[in-house]
Design an enzyme around this catalytic site. Structure first.
Site, PDB file in Angstrom:
ATOM      1  N   GLN A 125       0.832  -1.204   0.000  1.00 39.44           N
ATOM      2  CA  GLN A 125       0.000   0.000   0.000  1.00 39.44           C
ATOM      3  C   GLN A 125       0.865   1.252   0.000  1.00 39.44           C
ATOM      4  OE1 GLN A 125      -1.975  -1.231   3.679  1.00 39.44           O
ATOM      5  NE2 GLN A 125      -1.370   0.706   4.635  1.00 39.44           N
ATOM      6  N   GLU A 138       6.873  28.010  19.691  1.00 33.14           N
ATOM      7  CA  GLU A 138       7.036  28.266  21.127  1.00 33.14           C
ATOM      8  C   GLU A 138       8.441  28.786  21.418  1.00 33.14           C
ATOM      9  OE1 GLU A 138       5.586  25.133  23.668  1.00 33.14           O
ATOM     10  OE2 GLU A 138       3.977  24.607  22.297  1.00 33.14           O
TER      11      GLU A 138
END
Length: 427
Positions: A111, A191
């Site tokens: 996949q 941050e």
């Protein structure tokens, strides 16, 4: 306001549906929230799968049906100033077994996509109204923001890389478009601008550069949205500290550029300090012994943001699904506002573990907060429980705020007690 809020919240908390009642019609909760323009956002951490908390847990505990958005934390930022995976194995390579997978089908070696990204894709297939947003940076991966945001070329290159990977789905090393359609937007967690955060480079130029970076994101997302027939969400995670960090932000411009701001109203106090206190109290306490520049509450933070140009409907509050704890706390006032020898070994543990720890739970009507004190071990815990989460949800409604985000979903109980309380209170 305080009396109205606490009285209404107490009544509403008592009226919260039982787990059995909530599970009988959970999909209606998220749909009703979205219809009312509210957001209920849960952060799913990239690394939680290593401790056994996977996307499938969001189905079993009800979070996927009660939340409007899942924020995936985090995308890292490379030394070259581009979006990059901080853990490609967890993000898109790790195969999930049938028992681990959202759809109950094992991944195969052929996949195009595996890992958390594929599980988020499966989650979205089952809950098509649930938005999935990539959060970028965070405490550990914000060290490149100041440099990349300092030039127009750096900002554009960074934004282009994030949009290409997460909105267009072009993950390096995978087939083109392998991750397309999974993410509905981007959440920027720097941050902090003009503050060191985790020892990061910073400077006064960050204030304007952050605004320019978010404006670059808005333009690029709008262009991608036009091409893909979507409106892509753009949010920023911002500090609750009105004394320092929040002052470094050009709030009116950020509010105009973003869909809303996720204000991180957590970690007001914790075991790094030598005195016990609340970590995310809704209301202020006149008896709080902290210095004047260390007194925090959610209502104070909201007042600051609104008075500095952020409309109420552009504010979402963060709620902690974890506790902070102190050790060596005497029994006076059941440990509240008392000296401590330091952080407990259980500091920053999940709500589910803190709730099960020994001790007596106390409710403070002044701050609309709970704490736990265990006299035997002299341990003090500060955290939110379903009652205080419900009270915060009611405050959000009364104040006309956009909604709430929670950090992080793996901290809830196996029945989703906190998320259930939040979603019900926001309706």
């Amino acid at each position: 306001m305080r009396t109205l809020l606490v009285a209404a919240a107490t009544v509403a908390a008592a009226a919260l549906p039982s787990a059995a009642q909530a599970s009988s019609a959970p999909a209606a909760t998220a749909h009703a929230l979205a219809a009312n323009g509210k957001v209920a956002i849960g952060y799913f951490t990239q690394w939680s799968i290593y401790s056994g908390f996977m996307e499938k847990n969001l189905v079993s505990d009800g979070a996927a049906s009660r939340l409007t958005e899942i924020n995936y934390a985090f995308s890292s930022v490379s030394a070259a100033g581009l979006c990059t995976s901080g853990d490609s194995w967890a993000d898109y390579q790790r195969p999930f077994s049938a028992s681990e997978a959202v759809n109950g089908v094992a991944d195969t070696s052929t996949q195009a996509l595996a890992g958390n990204f594929n599980q988020l894709k499966e989650l979205k297939a089952e809950y098509p109204n649930l938005k999935i947003v990539m959060s970028i940076g965070g405490w550990s991966w914000s060290n490149q923001f100041s440099a990349l945001a300092s030039t127009a070329a750096g900002r554009q290159a960074f934004v282009n890389s994030c949009v290409d990977q997460y909105l267009n789905g072009n993950i390096p090393g995978l087939a083109p478009g392998a991750a397309k359609g999974i993410f509905d937007g981007l959440d920027i967690d720097w941050e902090y601008p003009n503050e060191p955060g985790n020892g990061n480079p910073y400077g006064p130029q960050d204030t304007a550069d952050f605004t320019a970076l978010m404006q670059t994101f808005r333009t690029a997302e709008d262009q991608a949205g036009q091409a893909n027939g979507e409106h892509y969400v753009l949010t920023a995670d911002v500090s609750p500290n009105q004394y320092t960090t929040a002052q470094q932000l050009q709030l009116p411009q950020l509010a105009k550029t973003t869909d809303w701001l996720n204000v991180m109203t957590v970690d007001f106090h914790g075991g790094w300090e030598d005195q016990t206190d609340f970590s995310s109290n809704l209301l202020p306490d006149p008896k709080d012994p902290q210095a004047s520049n260390d007194k925090f509450s959610i209502v104070q933070t909201v007042a600051y943001y609104e008075s500095h140009g952020v409309p109420a409907n552009k504010i979402a509050l963060e709620i902690p699904y974890y506790a902070h704890a102190w050790a060596g706390v005497g029994s006076t006032d059941n440990g509240l506002y008392q000296p401590a020898t330091g952080a407990a070994s259980s500091d920053s543990e999940s709500y589910s573990l803190a709730a099960a720890a020994p001790g007596t739970v106390h409710y403070d009507p002044v701050t609309a907060s709970v704490w736990k004190y265990d006299a035997a071990s002299q341990t003090f815990y500060t955290y939110d429980d379903p009652q205080t989460v419900a009270e915060k949800g009611l405050y959000i409604d009364l104040a006309g705020l956009r909604g709430a985000s929670v950090w992080s979903l793996d901290g809830d109980t196996s029945t989703g007690a906190l998320t259930q309380a939040l979603a019900a209170s926001l309706l």
